[in-house]
Design a protein around this motif. Structure first.
Motif: not given
Length: 148
Positions: A27-31, A79-87, A89-92, A108-112
């Motif tokens: 769903v998130w497209g991450i590892q 997780i799905s609830t928290m993500y929908s609340l912050i997504k 408002h925070v960097p991708t 988790f911070d996947y930026r760079d």
């Protein structure tokens, strides 16, 4: 890592199939970090002991791992609830996995970051982002008891 996990969301452990972590990756497209994928299905919705982590010159507490499933009666911990609340408002590239007593998100911070090796950040109620650790393992290994 010498962490003991105690029930928090449910009255006892509530393990789920590891496929839920894999679905989250899709769903998130991450590892996700391997340590998280092994730990979360067994301990989601639980609190770590010790649970204090350092944030700059102060400290905070890791209340619980957010739940991997979206059980309606426990949706506030999902997780799905928290993500929908912050997504919006925070960097991708920032994804929640835990929470603090004040309702802040440990993410988790996947930026760079290399695949599967995100940094760990705290997203405050004011939606400010603060670095906590360079990896999930480092974050867990840094948990400690409250210092005087």
């Amino acid at each position: 890592m010498n962490i003991r996990w105690e029930p928090y969301v449910w009255k006892e452990a509530h393990p789920v199939e590891p496929v839920l972590a894999e679905k989250l990756e899709a769903v998130w497209g991450i590892q996700l970090p391997e340590e998280y994928k092994q730990l979360a299905p067994l301990h989601h919705g639980m609190s770590p002991i010790p649970n204090v982590f350092d944030i700059g010159e102060s400290d905070n507490a890791f209340t619980c791992l957010l739940t991997l499933d979206s059980e309606e009666s426990k949706a506030g911990y999902a997780i799905s609830t928290m993500y929908s609340l912050i997504k919006a408002h925070v960097p991708t590239g920032i994804f929640p996995f835990g929470m603090t007593p004040g309702g802040e998100s440990i993410c988790f911070d996947y930026r760079d970051a290399p695949p599967g090796q995100p940094r760990i950040v705290l997203v405050t109620i004011a939606l400010e982002v603060y670095s906590i650790a360079n990896s999930f393992r480092e974050f867990l290994e840094g948990l400690h008891e409250l210092r005087d």
